[in-house]
Write a protein that holds these residues in place. Sequence first.
Motif: not given
Length: 601
Positions: A343-362
């Motif tokens: 049941g894990t959903p798939v990654l759905e990119l927006a049109p002309k999307g692909g914005r990547i964000e790292f937030n306080d990653v350890y």
Amino acid sequence: MVPSKLANAFRNMISPETRDTVGRLFMTDGRRHWKGYALSFVFMGIMAGTTSGLAYIMGDVINKIFVQQNSAAVWIMSGIVLALSVIKGFATYGQAVTLARVGNRIVADNQKRVLERLMLQDLSYFARTQTAELMMRFNAGAEGARNVLNLIITSLGRDLLSVIGLTAVMIIQDPFMAVIGLIVMPIAVGGVRSLIRKVQKIFTREFHSAIQIMGQSLEAFQGIRTIKSFNLEPSVRFRLDDRIDALEKASNRMVRAQSQSGPLMEALGGVAVGLVIMYAGYSVLHGGRTPGEFFSVITALLLSYEPAKRLARLNIDLTGHLLAARMLFQILDLKPTEQDPPGTPVLELAPKGGRIEFNDVYFGYRPEEPVLKGLSFVAEAGKTTALVGLSGGGKSTVMNLIERFYDISSGTIAVDGQKLDQVTRQSVREAVAFVSQDVFLFAGTVYENILAGRLGATYEEVVEAARAAHAHDFISGFVNGYDTAVGEHGAQLSGGQRQRIAIARAFLKNAPILLLDEATAALDSESEAEVQKALRTLQMHRTTLVIAHRLQTVVNADRICVIEDGRVVESGRHDELIARRGRYFGFHQLQFTGQQELLSA
């Protein structure tokens, strides 16, 4: 009394670990292929029956032909012996073919299961496990499962049934002579019992020595350029020779241990035959027994000798195969580390999307040694973001985490607002194309390596991808064109050619996110110029993350992030960072000064 002692002797010889392994094999592979084993068992029953029949008929052959001198019996007895021999021959063929087919299917099935289980492991498993060990488990483990089942089935169906049938012949002809013959088995079983643990220890050492030899051999063959460059051939040979000599000594110890049961069985067999001859000869000469009974018992006893010997040393013969089967189970019992919950959903990119964000990653490859320590940055959709900094700062780790080769310890990584750890790995990797300086090409053709970018693409699409990667011209120059073999790891191509094939593969994949890890670092100026042309085309309208040590390759990036000690310490465009006179300016000055000194030298 004798059967119960025999059973207890066998039971004491079998360790709980062995019982568990054998039981699991019968409940898995044995259950799946029970029809084939049942058919082979029928064939082996026919073999045992005809063997017993041949032993029994010897009594009539001797009495009717040589004692009674019945001429008609010559034809009858000869016909019976011929018929039994033909039936036994067909049964032997049927048993061998059936058992081999079942065994081959077991090997194939187990290799498929091992491959499937290994494909569900993350990169950390492969990083800590030797390739040679995996190959040994993949091949020897699957064969060990087959050999354990085949040995037990043949021991029960061929050897045990033959011993039972031949014992019945001896009992029918003369019960006392049968008792003399049966004395051999319990003594023989008890005699080999002490050898089993010794054989197990020796085989375990031998198995691990074989893994070490395979590992060092693979390392030597794959690193042959470095070995020759540093004149390391004598050192490599010395190390491998030492390992090979140790394995030879272990193998010799194994042979000596396994062979110790032979003299015991030979001696006991000779004693049994001698006693039977003594008793039977006296009975024929003075007790009114017929010569036929004597020859029938002797024939049965001699025919039962080999199957009885195989039964007595069954546990020794199983030792190595059981260890290999346990190695197989250790792989099959691995918990999948790359299996998404149902049941894990798939990654759905927006049109002309692909914005990547790292937030306080350890994150750290080892818990006590963190690599990323609160890393935060944003790679905007459709833009190029460059990661620069000293080696070991965590730049390549960022690439690994985007493709979810590893899972982070804390923080979040999101693409178009969707957290990567909450979508399927397959959908994440479908959205990403990766090109690195260490290009991996499969041992196949140029066409097959480009096609790996998107299986099912047409020939025209492959060629178009090669054109976009500036690879079509040199591919067309090969005698076999796109059907040219690239060699192991692409060894028959130059570095620039391998790089452009990898870029063509990325073009064919046509993913919205592009990761470039030092994609031109190892190339000469001419090759780099060609590759850079291809990369500029590939980066258009894609979210691109670039790792580069040579800053001139990223001066036009939309955003540059300077990473040190697992954190972003500076970010901005090239001119902005130069104006700040910070860490990026220091890197730039160091490279620029070095280039100027090189030009003036």
